[in-house]
Every structure is written in C-alpha cells, then in structure tokens.
Motif scaffolding. Structure first.
Motif, mmCIF file in Angstrom:
data_model
loop_
_atom_site.group_PDB
_atom_site.id
_atom_site.type_symbol
_atom_site.label_atom_id
_atom_site.label_comp_id
_atom_site.label_asym_id
_atom_site.label_seq_id
_atom_site.Cartn_x
_atom_site.Cartn_y
_atom_site.Cartn_z
ATOM 1 N N LEU A 43 115.066 25.675 45.414
ATOM 2 C CA LEU A 43 114.737 26.661 44.192
ATOM 3 C C LEU A 43 115.871 26.307 43.225
ATOM 4 O O LEU A 43 117.200 26.447 43.572
ATOM 5 C CB LEU A 43 114.745 28.140 44.679
ATOM 6 N N ASP A 53 112.027 26.141 39.295
ATOM 7 C CA ASP A 53 111.547 25.273 39.798
ATOM 8 C C ASP A 53 111.539 25.131 41.186
ATOM 9 O O ASP A 53 112.725 25.350 41.855
ATOM 10 C CB ASP A 53 112.308 23.640 39.292
ATOM 11 N N VAL A 74 107.745 28.792 38.162
ATOM 12 C CA VAL A 74 107.352 30.140 37.693
ATOM 13 C C VAL A 74 108.129 30.344 36.418
ATOM 14 O O VAL A 74 109.389 30.142 36.361
ATOM 15 C CB VAL A 74 107.874 31.142 38.689
ATOM 16 N N TYR A 109 112.463 34.319 42.353
ATOM 17 C CA TYR A 109 112.592 33.049 43.422
ATOM 18 C C TYR A 109 111.464 33.407 44.231
ATOM 19 O O TYR A 109 110.857 32.247 44.641
ATOM 20 C CB TYR A 109 113.965 33.188 43.816
ATOM 21 N N CYS A 112 108.030 32.279 43.322
ATOM 22 C CA CYS A 112 107.976 30.509 43.557
ATOM 23 C C CYS A 112 107.708 30.279 44.895
ATOM 24 O O CYS A 112 106.974 29.351 45.165
ATOM 25 C CB CYS A 112 109.265 30.103 42.904
ATOM 26 N N LYS A 115 103.985 30.699 45.904
ATOM 27 C CA LYS A 115 103.244 29.531 45.172
ATOM 28 C C LYS A 115 103.315 28.373 46.247
ATOM 29 O O LYS A 115 102.526 27.777 46.753
ATOM 30 C CB LYS A 115 103.994 29.431 44.035
#
Length: 409
Positions: A43, A53, A74, A109, A112, A115
C-alpha cells in the motif's frame, strides 16, 4: 554505444489491472499459485496525496514476483488530504491532529485492502503480511528522523493481516537518508535487463534508480532528483482547484519563463552529490513564491509551464550525468504525456524514455509492489541493501511488524 536493451528474462510476471485513477479495475486473472508461494500486499500513498495505490502479489520462495493478483486505488477524501498537508508545517495541537490523521489514513488503507481481497477472492488469512508506507509529513534525515503517519495497529485490527510499517526509520538510525527505498526493489525486479539504465519514479518528488548490468557485479545507485509533481499539482490547485494538470494541458497553454527557470534551477539541492533525498519540506509553494518575487507579473499558465520545464530539466540533468541508454518512467507523472515528452526532449535522443508499461508493469503499480516486497523481506528478516543508495553505515532489516489479532487469522 551502450549494449542493446533486452526484455526481462522471466524473473517476474506482472499482470496488473489498470492503475489510472479514472479507469475501472478489471477482474484479476485466476491465481496460479504453488504451495511455496507467499502472498503479500503493498500500500502506497505518496507525496501527491491523491489516494492509496494497492497491489496483491504472490512471491516465490526466492522472493521473486510470480504474479500480481490484483491492484486497486482508493481516492483520498479532501478533508484528510488538507489535514495531512497542514501537518507538513508547524501548527498548534499537532499531536492530536497527527493521531487523528493516522487513524483516518489506516481506515483508508483498510478500504483499499478490502478492494484487493474482494477482487482477488483471497481471504485475509492467505495474506502473510502487508507493507504500508504511511504518509510522510516530516523528512529530516540530517537531524536523524523521518515521520510517516499511519496507525498500523488499527490497520492490522481492521484487515486481520500483519502490517509492516515505519519502513524508513531503521535506515535513518544507521546514518542513511531513509530514502529512496525503491532502488533496492528496482534492482531486484528489473535485474534481467542488460545495459546501464534507469527507473525514474515521478511521484510528488522524483527519484532515479541507476542499474548497471555491464559490470561483472551489477551495481545499483539511486537518489531523489527534486520535484516531480508536487509543485505542478500545488500550483494548478491554487489557481483552478484541480488536483493535477491532466496530461500537462494547462502547462502546454503557457510558455516557460527562462529567467524564472534559471532561478529555480539554482536551488543548491540540485548540485548536491548523492546520497540525497528531499520532499515537501523544501519543495513547496512557499519556496516557489520566494522565487516568484522577482517575477511579479508572471502569468499563472507561464509559471505552470516553467514548473514542468523544471521537472523535465532537473530529472534530465541527473539522467545525462549517469549516461543511461534507457529510462523507464513510473509513478503518477508517467501518465502525464506532456511531462514524459518534456523529459524526452530535455534528455535528448541518445536515451530512450519509456513507461514501465514497456516492461509489463503499470507505472502506478511499481511503488505499491515495492512495499509488498519490503513486507516480504521483513517477514524473512532479510536486510535491504541500501548503503550505496542512502549512505547508511550498513544494511538494515526495515519495518516495524504489527501482528494481526490471532482470532482474525
């Protein structure tokens, strides 16, 4: 001339989804894992602070990348971005504000990570660890400290995955700059290329990795060249409210101011020898406005054009000095067609400038992948070779390891 470049030799196999922030995420390819593979997440929220990212990567038992399972992005909420920006300068009640920002960043974080898990079909218990960079709000290696905000225990609690964070402090404690870290990863993943070539990461700050495989023992060096997107983003936001200059279109509408460019390039940092690193502590709008005092009537678009020329020229100076046959761009700036063209023009025709797409890696996946690799190296207690890059006295095992609650694993 330099030996011809050749494609990688199969040391890695990347299959990233698109990392462009306005593009949909495609489903990951079906994972083809072996019993020796380890899955790690990476991350990254960089100096540009546009968002997080993330990647999910399968490593083989030698630490080589077997497959990128999926990637995700995100966006950072505007209130958090403003709070993090404010924390980069002295203010009142900083400790409470930093703690709250670290909590909010951990939650972002975690979003993300969710996801990544949903897209890949991987469960938290299958992920050995995640490497999380956090948000840099102070970087002063000359005084022996660097600070990245992130509530890592909160992230471990939210995801059920071990978290490796605070990845720079051990190197700083060993007398290093603590940055850039990515050259060690670049050397690991791109070592199949032949010649003397560079990886230029264009985040808020630009850093250049130089890899030379022409020698009997390949060598790797790296350093921060100066600003990449941070001034470009800050200037367009101040004048138009946009977070970035899409493909450099606003810069293209103006004309660079030679005298201003010369003033900006006179910054002593550019002439300093490596190892060196920098950040928003130096290159910020206050720094720019000091130089603009000599150009009070400069049009805003012309200043933007000058800032693009500054990024192109300061990176090109570093590239030319290293006599590189090719340079591969990564980071958010690699998606800026105007900036990439400006760098190629500044470098000259002798050096090929391409995106890491040419190597099979989406530019915005490279740094997150590096932090997944750093997490893997921490788990295996493998020191990271940075002495030639950061100037540290010795290689160090990087990162503080925060264990996830046992009930969630």
């Amino acid at each position: 001339g330099p030996p011809p470049m050749r494609p990688p030799d199969g040391r890695f196999s990347f299959h990233p989804g698109p990392m462009q922030h306005d593009a949909p995420i495609r489903p990951a390819p079906q994972a083809d894992l072996t019993y020796t593979d380890e899955i790690h997440a990476g991350l990254m929220s960089g100096t540009s602070m546009d968002g997080v990212d993330g990647v999910l990567i399968a490593f083989d038992d030698q630490g080589r990348i077997r497959q990128t399972l999926t990637s995700a992005f995100v966006p950072m909420p505007e209130p958090l971005r403003r709070q993090l920006t404010a924390l980069q300068h002295p203010a009142s009640d900083e400790l409470a504000a930093a703690a709250r920002a670290g909590q909010q960043l951990a939650d972002l974080y975690a979003e993300c990570v969710q996801k990544l898990l949903q897209q890949s079909g991987i469960s938290p218990r299958q992920v050995r660890a995640l490497g999380a960079h956090g948000q840099t709000v102070r970087h002063v290696p000359a005084e022996g400290y660097t600070l990245q905000l992130l509530d890592a225990p909160r992230l471990a609690e939210a995801t059920g995955i071990d978290v490796v964070a605070d990845l720079r402090s051990a190197d700083v404690a060993a007398g290093g700059q603590g940055a850039p870290l990515m050259p060690a990863f670049h050397a690991h993943v791109f070592a199949g290329l032949q010649g003397r070539y560079g990886i230029l990461n264009l985040g808020g700050i630009a850093n250049l990795t130089v890899i030379d495989t022409q020698q009997p023992t390949p060598t790797v060096t790296g350093f921060d060249t100066g600003p990449a997107n941070t001034l470009l983003d800050g200037w367009i936001e101040a004048h138009h409210g946009h977070r970035y200059d899409h493909h450099g279109q606003w810069a293209a509408s103006g004309r660079a101011i030679p005298a201003l460019l010369e003033r900006l390039l006179s910054e002593p940092y550019f002439a300093r020898p490596a190892p060196k690193s920098t950040g928003r502590d130096l290159f910020n709008l206050s720094w720019l406005k000091q130089h603009l005092q000599a150009h009070p009537d400069a049009a805003a678009a012309d200043v933007q054009a000058t800032l693009m020329a500054l990024t192109a020229e300061n990176t090109a100076q570093a590239i030319r000095a290293q006599n590189l046959s090719a340079v591969y761009l990564c980071g958010g700036g690699a998606e800026n067609a105007g900036l990439a063209q400006a760098i190629q023009q500044a470098v000259g025709p002798e050096t090929l400038v391409q995106s890491t797409h040419a190597l099979g890696i989406a530019p915005q996946a490279v740094e997150a992948s590096g932090f997944a690799w750093l997490a893997r190296q921490r788990v295996h207690e493998t020191p990271i070779p940075l002495t030639r890059i950061t100037g540290s006295r010795h290689d160090s095992i990087l990162g503080a390891w925060h264990k996830a609650p046992a009930r969630q694993r």
